[in-house]
Enzyme design. Structure first.
Site, short mmCIF file in Angstrom:
data_model
loop_
_atom_site.label_atom_id
_atom_site.label_comp_id
_atom_site.label_asym_id
_atom_site.label_seq_id
_atom_site.Cartn_x
_atom_site.Cartn_y
_atom_site.Cartn_z
N ASP A 103 79.83 171.96 92.94
CA ASP A 103 79.17 173.13 92.34
C ASP A 103 79.32 174.28 93.33
OD1 ASP A 103 76.54 173.23 90.06
OD2 ASP A 103 77.02 174.96 91.33
N ASN A 147 75.49 179.81 89.71
CA ASN A 147 74.44 179.91 88.68
C ASN A 147 73.57 178.65 88.71
OD1 ASN A 147 72.94 180.85 86.55
ND2 ASN A 147 74.42 180.26 84.97
N SER A 186 81.97 173.63 73.13
CA SER A 186 80.82 174.28 72.49
C SER A 186 81.09 174.48 71.01
CB SER A 186 80.61 175.64 73.15
OG SER A 186 79.75 176.45 72.38
N THR A 240 80.68 176.99 69.65
CA THR A 240 81.22 178.35 69.55
C THR A 240 82.71 178.33 69.18
OG1 THR A 240 81.13 180.50 70.63
CG2 THR A 240 81.87 178.69 71.98
N TYR A 277 83.92 184.25 76.02
CA TYR A 277 83.43 182.91 76.39
C TYR A 277 83.91 181.88 75.36
CZ TYR A 277 80.13 179.02 76.34
OH TYR A 277 79.58 177.77 76.30
N LYS A 319 86.63 178.52 75.55
CA LYS A 319 86.38 177.13 75.10
C LYS A 319 87.49 176.69 74.13
CE LYS A 319 82.68 176.26 77.50
NZ LYS A 319 82.80 175.40 78.70
N TYR A 375 78.97 171.08 72.05
CA TYR A 375 77.51 171.15 72.00
C TYR A 375 77.06 172.20 71.00
CZ TYR A 375 78.54 169.91 76.93
OH TYR A 375 79.04 169.41 78.10
N PHE A 376 76.01 171.89 70.29
CA PHE A 376 75.37 172.90 69.47
C PHE A 376 74.38 173.65 70.37
CE2 PHE A 376 77.30 172.96 65.29
CZ PHE A 376 78.33 172.09 65.58
N LEU A 426 67.40 181.68 72.97
CA LEU A 426 66.07 181.68 72.35
C LEU A 426 65.02 180.91 73.17
CD1 LEU A 426 64.32 182.44 69.91
CD2 LEU A 426 65.12 180.32 68.81
N1 UFG Z 1 67.38 184.68 69.05
C1 UFG Z 1 66.34 185.54 68.82
N2 UFG Z 1 65.76 186.15 69.89
C2 UFG Z 1 66.18 185.94 71.17
C3 UFG Z 1 67.25 185.05 71.40
C4 UFG Z 1 67.84 184.45 70.32
O1 UFG Z 1 65.94 185.76 67.68
O2 UFG Z 1 65.61 186.56 72.11
C5 UFG Z 1 68.01 183.99 67.91
C6 UFG Z 1 69.48 184.32 67.76
O3 UFG Z 1 69.65 185.48 66.98
C7 UFG Z 1 69.99 183.06 67.07
C8 UFG Z 1 69.10 181.94 67.62
O4 UFG Z 1 67.96 182.60 68.16
O5 UFG Z 1 69.78 183.16 65.71
C9 UFG Z 1 69.76 181.15 68.72
O6 UFG Z 1 70.27 182.03 69.70
P1 UFG Z 1 70.76 181.56 71.13
O7 UFG Z 1 71.19 182.78 71.90
O8 UFG Z 1 69.75 180.69 71.77
O9 UFG Z 1 72.00 180.62 70.80
P2 UFG Z 1 73.37 180.94 70.05
O10 UFG Z 1 73.39 180.08 68.83
O11 UFG Z 1 73.59 182.39 69.87
O12 UFG Z 1 74.42 180.50 71.17
C10 UFG Z 1 74.49 179.16 71.58
C11 UFG Z 1 74.88 179.07 73.05
C12 UFG Z 1 76.25 179.58 73.28
C13 UFG Z 1 77.20 178.94 72.35
C14 UFG Z 1 76.74 179.04 70.93
C15 UFG Z 1 77.59 178.20 70.05
O13 UFG Z 1 74.00 179.82 73.82
O14 UFG Z 1 76.64 179.25 74.60
O15 UFG Z 1 75.42 178.53 70.80
O16 UFG Z 1 77.30 178.43 68.74
F1 UFG Z 1 78.40 179.53 72.46
#
Ligand code: UFG
Length: 342
Positions: free
Chosen positions: A34, A38, A128, A130, A153, A157, A180-181, A203
């Site tokens: 590592d 981060n 991911s 993604t 990003y 992937k 990963y989801f 989130l």
């Molecule tokens: N959200 C909010 N408020 C916040 C943060 C997120 O409403 O402050 C919502 C987002 O709009 C989304 C949901 O919560 O609808 C999940 O958002 P995240 O940012 O937690 O996760 P994402 O699905 O956007 O992204 C995640 C990973 C990424 C990856 C992606 C793959 O963080 O690394 O899934 O789909 F690429």
């Protein structure tokens, strides 16, 4: 017989550290690499506190190929490598694409070169959901066609998978890419968990920091989506379940039970929850109230993403066992431990 040795790159990060714990508990010998860009060194002691075993640690940046080479020279008979080490901030990757392509792709290429040279022939890759972009079908299967990645990003992937697939086709290397989801939660000891740098993008850490009073208010990004309550749907997966999928992947590769040289698996629960369902569960199971308000949509968010996880069940013998309650309570417990420590 000696235990099999697993090299875990990015082993002090969020998913990496939980995976190290599960590997050790399954009887593997773990070597961590590592660069601490981060992650934090105290996680090493926390791992030891949970398992009773101190993993060997190399502080090393994988872009320094000479040093990576030295590690492989020193550590003979690496049975498998799990490659987590990568930049992962979606928003930053949109602003700084070259930084992401340079770091994530060169690290992977350097790793594959060392693996080939030293005959370390098993790789588990941290991919991911993604890679699917904004998918046309739900639930998402491994065969679902990739759409254009929505961030650099995501491109790294997609490209990383491509690089590995082509390498497996030409060389003795076998690999499993785990898609990963949405990883959330923390170890039930409260000793390891997510350590977001600065203001969280995701989130769950945003929720826990709001509950802890570190952030004033959580913004819900849009409630006008075509979903039952109007907020986006994701497939949240407990990080301990996710960690176990890596152990199963190592088992499969090391015992040569893989049916293809390169395999991909969706890792989620198969169940989607909306942002509002997560907030409501967090409040209900932790007996507290969150300060949140509805705001505009976040650009690039897909309306709904959840996995078909039957392939992982069938071939890896893996299935998520922890549900929403475990996710939101462990995340909050970890946040409280962190807040108490500072
Ligand atoms: N959200 C909010 N408020 C916040 C943060 C997120 O409403 O402050 C919502 C987002 O709009 C989304 C949901 O919560 O609808 C999940 O958002 P995240 O940012 O937690 O996760 P994402 O699905 O956007 O992204 C995640 C990973 C990424 C990856 C992606 C793959 O963080 O690394 O899934 O789909 F690429």
């Amino acid at each position: 017989m000696f235990p099999h040795k697993i090299l875990v790159t990015g082993g002090l990060g969020f998913i990496g550290s939980h995976t190290v714990v599960e590997l050790q508990q399954a009887g593997y010998e773990v070597i961590i690499l590592d660069d601490l860009s981060n992650s934090q060194l105290f996680i090493l002691d926390r791992i030891k506190a949970i398992t009773g075993i101190a993993p060997k640690f190399y502080q090393l940046n994988m872009l320094e190929e000479d040093k990576l080479h030295q590690l492989f020279l020193q550590e003979e008979n690496i049975a498998a490598v799990i490659h987590f080490a990568a930049h992962k901030a979606v928003g930053e990757s949109v602003a700084e694409p070259i930084k992401y392509f340079h770091n994530n792709l060169y690290a992977l290429i350097n790793l594959l070169r060392c693996m080939e040279q030293f005959g370390a022939n098993n790789l588990v890759f941290s991919s991911s959901a993604t890679v699917y972009g904004d998918p046309d079908e739900l639930p998402i299967r491994e065969t679902t066609v990739f759409k254009k990645a929505m961030s650099a990003y995501g491109s790294t992937k997609q490209m990383g998978e491509e690089i590995i697939e082509k390498t497996c086709a030409a060389k003795p290397i076998n690999a499993i890419a785990l898609r990963y989801f949405n990883p959330v939660g923390a170890h039930n000891s409260g000793l390891i968990g997510e350590l977001p740098l600065g203001i969280p993008n995701n989130l769950m850490p945003y929720i826990t920091q709001t509950a802890a009073g570190i952030r004033k208010q959580l913004l819900v990004y849009g409630n006008d989506y075509d979903t039952p309550d109007g907020t986006c749907i994701r497939d949240y997966i407990h990080v301990v379940d996710l960690a176990k999928a890596h152990v199963k992947s190592c088992d499969r590769l090391i015992s040569k039970n893989n049916s293809e040289k390169y395999e991909t698996y969706n890792i989620g629960t198969g169940k989607g929850y909306s942002v509002m369902e997560i907030i409501n569960a967090f409040e209900a199971f932790n007996h507290l109230q969150l300060n949140y308000s509805i705001s505009a949509r976040r650009p690039g968010d897909a309306k709904a993403m959840y996995a078909d996880v039957s392939k992982a069940g069938k071939h890896l013998g893996w299935k998520a066992s922890l549900g929403l309650q475990d996710m939101v309570t462990s995340a909050w417990y970890w946040q409280q431990q962190l807040s108490n420590a500072h």
